[in-house]
Scaffold this motif. Structure first.
Motif: not given
Length: 118
Positions: A19-46
């Motif tokens: 289970r991966l987690s990702c926390v957003a912090s800082g100065s912002f008004f609101s968050i719209n979408t959140m998501g994940w990409y991945r990049q395997a060795p020798g491949k483009e980010r997908e």
């Protein structure tokens, strides 16, 4: 500015879960979408998965039925539950968010390594 920090990566055997987690912090008004990409060795980010502010989701065909994305808006956190992991899932996983600061822009985390190997 928005800072993202991923956690939960590691080394697992085929068929196991993470289970991966990702926390957003800082100065912002609101968050719209959140998501994940991945990049395997020798491949483009997908693209892996996305969850919108209203809760709708989309997944890459390669992870449908195995991965589940969710979010906790109160904690500005997005999760990626990964089940039935395969060797092909080995990659650096990056979370992102589209957030409103002065304008709407995309922010990325530094990535977390997921290795699936026997």
């Amino acid at each position: 500015q928005v800072q993202l920090v991923e956690s939960g990566g590691g080394l697992v055997q085929p068929g196991e879960s993470l289970r991966l987690s990702c926390v957003a912090s800082g100065s912002f008004f609101s968050i719209n979408t959140m998501g994940w990409y991945r990049q395997a060795p020798g491949k483009e980010r997908e693209f892996v998965a996305v969850i919108r502010s209203g809760g709708s989701t989309n997944y890459a065909d390669s992870v449908k039925g195995r991965f589940t994305i969710s979010r906790d808006n109160a904690k500005n956190t997005v999760y990626l539950q990964m089940n039935s992991l395969k060797a092909d899932d080995t990659a650096v996983y990056y979370c992102y968010t589209d957030a409103w600061t002065k304008n709407l822009r995309r922010y990325w985390g530094p990535g977390t390594q997921v290795t699936v190997s026997s």
